[in-house]
Motif scaffolding. Structure first.
Motif, PDB file in Angstrom:
ATOM      1  N   ALA A 150       0.846  -1.198   0.000  1.00 26.60           N
ATOM      2  CA  ALA A 150       0.000   0.000   0.000  1.00 26.60           C
ATOM      3  C   ALA A 150       0.881   1.247   0.000  1.00 26.60           C
ATOM      4  O   ALA A 150       2.030   1.206   0.436  1.00 26.60           O
ATOM      5  N   THR A 151       0.325   2.352  -0.501  1.00 25.58           N
ATOM      6  CA  THR A 151       1.066   3.612  -0.443  1.00 25.58           C
ATOM      7  C   THR A 151       1.003   4.208   0.964  1.00 25.58           C
ATOM      8  O   THR A 151       1.764   5.106   1.288  1.00 25.58           O
ATOM      9  N   ARG A 187       6.648   1.565   6.736  1.00 23.16           N
ATOM     10  CA  ARG A 187       5.879   2.803   6.859  1.00 23.16           C
ATOM     11  C   ARG A 187       5.907   3.623   5.575  1.00 23.16           C
ATOM     12  O   ARG A 187       5.370   4.721   5.518  1.00 23.16           O
ATOM     13  N   SER A 188       6.567   3.099   4.546  1.00 19.45           N
ATOM     14  CA  SER A 188       6.535   3.756   3.242  1.00 19.45           C
ATOM     15  C   SER A 188       6.871   2.718   2.184  1.00 19.45           C
ATOM     16  O   SER A 188       7.499   1.693   2.486  1.00 19.45           O
ATOM     17  N   PRO A 189       6.476   2.951   0.919  1.00 16.83           N
ATOM     18  CA  PRO A 189       6.810   2.005  -0.149  1.00 16.83           C
ATOM     19  C   PRO A 189       8.320   1.807  -0.283  1.00 16.83           C
ATOM     20  O   PRO A 189       8.787   0.703  -0.588  1.00 16.83           O
ATOM     21  N   GLU A 190       9.095   2.872  -0.042  1.00 19.68           N
ATOM     22  CA  GLU A 190      10.558   2.774  -0.160  1.00 19.68           C
ATOM     23  C   GLU A 190      11.112   1.789   0.864  1.00 19.68           C
ATOM     24  O   GLU A 190      11.990   0.978   0.566  1.00 19.68           O
ATOM     25  N   GLU A 191      10.580   1.881   2.073  1.00 20.46           N
ATOM     26  CA  GLU A 191      11.050   0.979   3.120  1.00 20.46           C
ATOM     27  C   GLU A 191      10.642  -0.464   2.803  1.00 20.46           C
ATOM     28  O   GLU A 191      11.412  -1.402   3.011  1.00 20.46           O
TER      29      GLU A 191
END
Lengths: 143, 548
Positions: A42-43, A50-54
């Motif tokens: 999810a975004t 806690r984020s797409p990058e993580e």
């Protein structure tokens, strides 16, 4: 026989994936295939990240760990979606095309009545792609 | 809050990229209950789901069983809130407007929601269609003709005083006997209620949620906004209470609208095609709307909600264009600017929270509307937040504040202006004398192709309800799943069905008025909460890295 295996994974439920990951490792070794681990997140912040990058970083780490297990080349593909539950099938079908995978290997649950309303992802993928799809069910004892 | 990102934070580690996470030990979903009852997987926040479900169930049963006793209580509560605390609603809305408009011109507006490298999830067309359809689509259908006509009528009627208190419902000082002035004042008052103020309320909630979820890494639920104030207590009972209140307001607001919308659609169908205007038709309509909404929530935000919203916007655009062309085109074109000017001229007086002589208007209309928008704000705000990742704060605020306001003004000018023109200049009294839910169809019936355009209008009413119902189900599901948007699909189906079931139960039981009063009553605690949210937004934005 197979050159690239696509394995959709949910990092929040790795315990439920163990059987399919073992099958994947065996197949990858047997065919000398590359394994691409696909994560759809999810975004918004979630349980795993806690984020797409993580999430992507964790997926890369996971793919590297799996590579050590089966000794075959691995890659990670992370797709972020505002509604991952609804868009899951479409993203997997798209990833099969973009990654050039010739086998999709995914864990699935046992058949249930609810499938009539909310079909299982594996069946949908198999009916919408021309590559092989290997569905791995949980052990009988885990019914 | 930590200004530097760290991969060593306890609990959930920080991500890469320029965003400024809040350092918390809370793991999203840690309080959730995951189970598979009857082979159906669920992943729910135990306390929020259980308490909100039980409260809703008890409320519905009590309202149905003790309708005669309960309804006056809620009606009294609503009347007391809007009359005695109207200054709170009016002041609050003014604060939200000043903050959101002011932010556009500050360097803080360069902050990007989701981090400086985030890219938008939806195209401008899809994004805008969704936020507008969720925000007020259905209201514009219902009130587009009736509200301008009502304010025009009361303004023209002038003021009346009994015992030193005004008893009329005219806005401000009215415009007794002056038709042109009454039209201007009526349109200005309508634009005031449907213009920038409601969207400022939505923008505060949406910006706060997007900021604290996408940039600060907290779950997408109302409680997250209050982290700067409550700290770690936000994960405990104060946070549970905030989320439960959000579920309550959203579900009852939606159920009430479903019921009212079914009434309007049934009235339209009866007017056009002679379909029986009774409870059976209404129940069938609600069931139909719920089935379509179920399909839409299953398809998700992209293929369900977005597509339906775009279809709706296209149809609404066609209807608007038709009314402008077939109606008094020149009057609408000049009226757009004239009414906008009238709105700006009257804005200081209309927004004044204190010492109002037009108590009936400022309390019965404005305060009621503000309470209504505010009680809807968790739902609309959360949905807008969810689809706005990747936008800068400036882009977000301009899109959420300015564009919907301009369209609302155009819509009200075209539909309301045409309705008033038909009454004033053409003497078509059928529009003025019709009930509120019929005035739109009467106005369209006076134009060419009335049957076709009225049918399109009914279709629009129904689809607007579907887009409200499906987006509402997604929002309630996210709140009751502790902020997880990837909870199992049956949960969102559950909420869509519950919305329809409550609407049917209360429509048959006659409790819709009490429900509406209750939904509005939820607006007061939210007004106070949102004032704190304003502080949280500014503080949160100041900590964020800003683009060039």
């Amino acid at each position: 026989m197979f050159k690239k295996i696509l394995v959709p994974v949910d990092l929040a439920h790795l315990e439920a994936l163990q059987r399919s990951l073992t099958v994947c490792a065996d197949l990858a070794r047997h065919h000398g295939a590359e394994v691409c681990y696909l994560g759809i997140t999810a975004t918004t912040p979630g349980t795993v990240a806690r984020s797409p990058e993580e999430y992507e970083q964790k997926l890369r780490d996971f793919a590297a760990e799996q590579g050590k297990v089966h000794g075959q080349p691995t890659s990670a593909l992370c797709i972020s979606s505002p509604d991952p539950v609804a868009d899951l099938d479409d993203h997997i079908i798209e990833a099969i095309r973009t990654e050039g995978a010739d086998l999709v290997l995914m864990a699935t649950h046992l058949p249930r009545h609810l499938d009539a309303i909310v079909p299982a992802h594996g069946g949908k993928i198999a009916s919408h792609t021309d590559v092989s799809v290997f569905l791995v069910r949980p052990r009988e004892s885990s019914k | 809050m930590n200004n530097e990102q760290s991969n060593e934070s306890v609990g959930v580690p920080a991500p890469e990229g320029p965003a400024n996470l809040i350092d918390t030990d809370y793991v999203i979903g840690q309080d959730n209950v995951a189970a598979s009852p009857l082979g159906m997987e669920v992943d729910l926040h135990g306390k929020v789901f259980t308490i909100s479900s039980l409260v809703i169930l008890v409320f519905v049963i009590l309202t149905l069983a003790l309708q005669n006793q309960v309804e006056p209580v809620f009606e009294g509560m609503r009347a007391w809130l809007t009359s005695n605390l109207s200054w709170v609603f009016l002041s609050g809305a003014n604060v939200f407007l000043v903050l959101t408009v002011g932010l556009i011109f500050t360097p803080l507006a360069r902050v990007r929601l989701g981090g400086q490298h985030a890219t938008p999830d939806f195209s401008y067309a899809g994004w805008f269609a969704m936020l507008f359809a969720a925000g007020m689509g259905i209201g514009l259908m219902y009130f587009g003709v009736s509200e301008p006509l009502t304010h025009y009528g009361t303004a023209l009627g002038g003021t009346s005083v009994e015992g030193g208190v005004r008893t009329d419902w005219a806005p401000l000082g009215a415009a007794a006997g002056n038709e042109q002035a009454a039209v201007s004042l009526g349109m200005a008052a309508t634009i005031f209620h449907w213009g920038i103020h409601p969207w400022a309320i939505y923008a505060v909630v949406a910006l706060a949620l997007a900021l604290f979820s996408f940039n600060k890494g907290l779950p997408l639920t109302m409680r997250s906004v209050f982290y700067p104030i409550l700290g770690e207590r936000v994960w405990g009972w104060p946070g549970h209470a905030i989320d439960i209140l959000a579920v309550f307001a959203t579900l009852f607001g939606l159920a009430t609208s479903l019921g009212l919308g079914a009434k309007q659609a049934t009235t339209g169908l009866s007017h056009l095609f002679g379909v029986p205007n009774n409870e059976v038709t209404m129940v069938l309509l609600i069931m139909g709307i719920t089935v379509i909404a179920l399909g839409s929530v299953m398809l998700g935000v992209d293929k369900g909600v977005q597509r339906l919203s775009q279809i709706n916007m296209a149809m609404a655009g066609l209807l608007l264009a038709f009314v402008i062309i077939a109606g008094p085109t020149v009057l609408i074109a000049t009226g757009f600017f004239e009414y906008m000017l009238a709105y700006l001229k009257n804005l200081p007086a209309l927004t004044n929270p204190f010492g109002r002589e037009d108590a009936n208007f400022s309390q019965g209309w404005t305060a009621f509307y503000w309470a209504w928008w505010i009680s809807w704000s968790p739902f609309v705000g959360m949905f807008i937040a969810r689809v706005s990742r990747g936008r800068t704060v400036r882009e977000f605020l301009i899109a959420v504040l300015i564009i919907p306001t301009v369209i609302s003004v155009l819509w009200m000018t075209a539909l309301g202006g045409t309705g008033i023109h038909q009454v004033v200049n053409l003497g078509m009294e059928n529009v003025a004398s019709a009930s509120g839910d019929l005035q739109l169809f009467e106005m369209l019936g006076n134009l060419p192709l009335g049957l076709i355009t009225s049918t399109i209008a009914i279709f629009l009413v129904i689809v607007f309800f579907v887009t409200s119902s499906d987006s509402g189900s997604l929002v309630i599901d996210a709140i009751t799943a502790g902020g997880k948007v990837d909870a199992p699909k049956p949960q969102r189906m559950f909420w869509a069905i519950i919305e329809g079931a409550i609407a049917v139960a209360l429509l048959l039981g006659g409790g819709l008025a009490a429900l509406q009063a209750m939904a509005v009553s939820a607006g007061f605690p939210f007004t106070i909460l949102l004032l704190f949210a304003c502080y949280a937004i500014v503080r949160g934005l100041m900590d964020e890295p800003r683009g060039a």
